[in-house]
Enzyme design. Structure first.
Site, mmCIF file in Angstrom:
data_model
loop_
_atom_site.group_PDB
_atom_site.id
_atom_site.type_symbol
_atom_site.label_atom_id
_atom_site.label_comp_id
_atom_site.label_asym_id
_atom_site.label_seq_id
_atom_site.Cartn_x
_atom_site.Cartn_y
_atom_site.Cartn_z
ATOM 1 N N GLU A 89 11.586 -4.336 5.314
ATOM 2 C CA GLU A 89 10.584 -3.576 6.080
ATOM 3 C C GLU A 89 10.875 -3.566 7.580
ATOM 4 O O GLU A 89 10.064 -3.082 8.369
ATOM 5 C CB GLU A 89 9.173 -4.122 5.816
ATOM 6 C CG GLU A 89 8.735 -4.071 4.362
ATOM 7 C CD GLU A 89 8.693 -2.661 3.777
ATOM 8 O OE1 GLU A 89 8.751 -1.688 4.543
ATOM 9 O OE2 GLU A 89 8.638 -2.541 2.542
ATOM 10 N N TYR A 110 0.823 -1.215 0.000
ATOM 11 C CA TYR A 110 0.000 0.000 0.000
ATOM 12 C C TYR A 110 0.855 1.263 0.000
ATOM 13 O O TYR A 110 0.310 2.365 -0.032
ATOM 14 C CB TYR A 110 -0.913 0.017 1.250
ATOM 15 C CG TYR A 110 -0.091 -0.001 2.529
ATOM 16 C CD1 TYR A 110 0.290 -1.206 3.112
ATOM 17 C CD2 TYR A 110 0.361 1.187 3.098
ATOM 18 C CE1 TYR A 110 1.074 -1.225 4.245
ATOM 19 C CE2 TYR A 110 1.151 1.166 4.234
ATOM 20 C CZ TYR A 110 1.507 -0.038 4.804
ATOM 21 O OH TYR A 110 2.319 -0.048 5.921
ATOM 22 N N GLY A 111 2.179 1.096 0.084
ATOM 23 C CA GLY A 111 3.042 2.260 0.293
ATOM 24 C C GLY A 111 4.093 2.406 -0.784
ATOM 25 O O GLY A 111 3.784 2.394 -1.985
ATOM 26 N N THR A 112 5.335 2.497 -0.350
ATOM 27 C CA THR A 112 6.438 2.791 -1.268
ATOM 28 C C THR A 112 6.765 1.624 -2.199
ATOM 29 O O THR A 112 7.538 1.794 -3.145
ATOM 30 C CB THR A 112 7.704 3.168 -0.488
ATOM 31 O OG1 THR A 112 8.069 2.071 0.364
ATOM 32 C CG2 THR A 112 7.477 4.409 0.351
ATOM 33 N N LEU A 113 6.172 0.450 -1.941
ATOM 34 C CA LEU A 113 6.439 -0.698 -2.822
ATOM 35 C C LEU A 113 5.525 -0.734 -4.043
ATOM 36 O O LEU A 113 5.747 -1.523 -4.969
ATOM 37 C CB LEU A 113 6.287 -2.016 -2.045
ATOM 38 C CG LEU A 113 7.341 -2.304 -0.976
ATOM 39 C CD1 LEU A 113 6.955 -3.547 -0.169
ATOM 40 C CD2 LEU A 113 8.724 -2.502 -1.601
HETATM 41 N N1 PCA Z 1 6.361 -0.354 2.161
HETATM 42 C C1 PCA Z 1 5.388 -1.366 2.402
HETATM 43 C C2 PCA Z 1 4.841 -1.008 3.748
HETATM 44 C C3 PCA Z 1 4.925 0.471 3.784
HETATM 45 C C4 PCA Z 1 5.952 0.790 2.766
HETATM 46 O O1 PCA Z 1 6.317 1.890 2.431
HETATM 47 C C5 PCA Z 1 4.312 -1.291 1.355
HETATM 48 O O2 PCA Z 1 4.452 -0.578 0.356
HETATM 49 O O3 PCA Z 1 3.275 -1.951 1.537
#
Ligand code: PCA
Length: 149
Positions: A82, A7-10
């Site tokens: 992570e 949900y984030g930077t990935l």
């Molecule tokens: N990386 C993981 C968890 C939060 C982040 O930045 C993601 O993208 O789900």
């Protein structure tokens, strides 16, 4: 193989997406998009403006993200990347599917792993809640990449 919801930077187009594409880390294959079946607070916090899904199911908003199948090697890599279990912990979450490109025909909902946290500073609960992370979003909280820290 395991399913992981990011949900984030990935996510595609976000600052750490390339780690999912690097075969040195193992295999990750895009399956589709969805959002968490339950609401969660998604906040951007800390000096590096990192996105965090707080483990407070029922608060916040249903959070959008992408679903990947990953092999054991990539799962281990992601746990390390992570900071699991100190920063994030990997938990099972139910994801409502909006778009499915994976095999096995269409589906409404899948159980995935997600990196969320129960080890956050208490004041983070009072930050604004997002429903879809974009490091370049109107919040203006630009993610500080690891190489700059
Ligand atoms: N990386 C993981 C968890 C939060 C982040 O930045 C993601 O993208 O789900």
């Amino acid at each position: 193989m395991a399913l992981v919801f990011v949900y984030g930077t990935l996510k595609r187009g976000q600052p750490n997406h390339q780690v999912l594409l690097d075969r040195v880390h193992g295999l990750a294959a895009f399956q589709g998009r969805g959002h968490t079946a339950e609401p969660y607070p998604l906040v951007i916090a800390g000096e590096h403006n990192i996105p965090w899904l707080l483990h407070l199911p029922g608060r916040g908003r249903r959070v959008a993200g992408e679903i990947y199948t990953v092999d054991e090697q990539m799962l281990r890599f992601l746990d390390d990347f992570e900071g699991c279990p100190d920063m994030y912990q990997r938990r099972a979450v139910q994801v409502a599917v909006l778009e499915w490109e994976g095999g096995g025909g269409p589906r409404d909902s899948v159980q995935c792993f997600v990196y969320s946290t129960a080890t956050y500073a208490p004041e983070w609960v009072h930050l604004p809640y997002h429903d879809s992370y974009n490091s370049e979003g109107p919040h203006g909280l630009r993610y500080n990449p690891r190489e700059n820290r």
